[in-house]
Design an enzyme around this catalytic site. Sequence first.
Site, short mmCIF file in Angstrom:
data_model
loop_
_atom_site.label_atom_id
_atom_site.label_comp_id
_atom_site.label_asym_id
_atom_site.label_seq_id
_atom_site.Cartn_x
_atom_site.Cartn_y
_atom_site.Cartn_z
CB CYS A 161 -0.92 0.01 1.22
SG CYS A 161 -2.01 1.46 1.26
CG ASP A 218 -1.16 -0.32 -15.58
OD1 ASP A 218 -1.80 0.33 -14.74
OD2 ASP A 218 -0.06 0.05 -16.03
NE ARG A 268 -6.79 1.34 -11.07
CZ ARG A 268 -5.90 2.25 -11.47
NH1 ARG A 268 -6.29 3.50 -11.65
NH2 ARG A 268 -4.66 1.92 -11.67
#
Length: 366
Positions: A125, A228, A251
């Site tokens: 993180c 990505d 994502r």
Amino acid sequence: MHRPLDTSRADLHVDAVAPLDESPLRMGSRTLPTRYFLAPLAGYTHLAFRRVIRKLGGLGLATTDLVQATLLLSGHPKSRELIETSPDDNPLSVQIFSGIPRDLIGAARWLEDQGYQGIDINMGCPMAKVNGSGGGARLMCDTGGACGIVESAVQAVSVPVTVKMRLGWDRENITAPALAREFEQLGVAAITIHGRTRQQGFRGEADLLGIRDVVEAVDKLPIIGNGDVRTAEDALAMRRLTGCPAVAIGRGALLDPWIFSRLHDHAQGRPMQDPSPDHQIQFLIDHFTFMSEQHAERSCQLFRKFAAWYGQKLGIPDDLEDRLRRFESLDEFLEIIDQIRARHGERQATVPTALLKVPNGPVEKW
């Protein structure tokens, strides 16, 4: 607009049609049904989202949102909420962090006692509030300390312990390959590598060569690539380019909730299918239903942020996406759903709204 992972560089050798090993992946004492995992995303990968993604099929492993070990041990309500699960939320790992080794080990033991089947230690993180307490990517700066924590965790529990980390603190301190070699000897079950440094935050592009260096640094330890991956094609390219046996997708699952089912179709030799409008609308209903079961009156507020990710892929008209980002009741949600059903596909924007607001540093301010 998202650019696919670059496969054209001379130092990256890839056979675009070479078959990938799609057999179940062994991770310590666990056998995972597929090689495509849901990565932790702060504020998103709660139980409701994990359940609705699992319902679509193809998901091999999900990991909870990042949980602060000290707060978890103290019974803090938010921390306990983050680890809520259900019988259909499996296989599951819980990701914990702390700059206090005693609390990290204590949390791992407590989770095992509660019946959780996997512990993931966060060393990746980039957020300042996590690093400031000695957790997250800060652990990579002290390789001896990091190894000590990992060794203690592995010895403290019988369930598989995994680690998620970045390539290093910055380009001058790329410690992931050396740490991976050490962690393998200490008995971790797998390592997830995000292909950026802490200094990068979420800027720039994931370094596929860096991930490949970690893959090549270990003997048999599964290295899970991350970073990505927005499409199924990106996930396949990452595996071919880096040699990693599995991929963790964050994502990309928000942008296309069917990414895991597409990858499962590909693994089975079937064409990757697009969901019908009815299935897309049912997905929205299912997600909100699962969220209501977990969060009751807070569901409307918590669901709103997903609309900015879902709108483009689900063909939600721009004005209705805007309403989904502001609705306040179940009745209003159902009214919006009826209008989406009637006007599905009437969307003008071609870029998902959420991608217009991706964090862009400086990382010290996060």
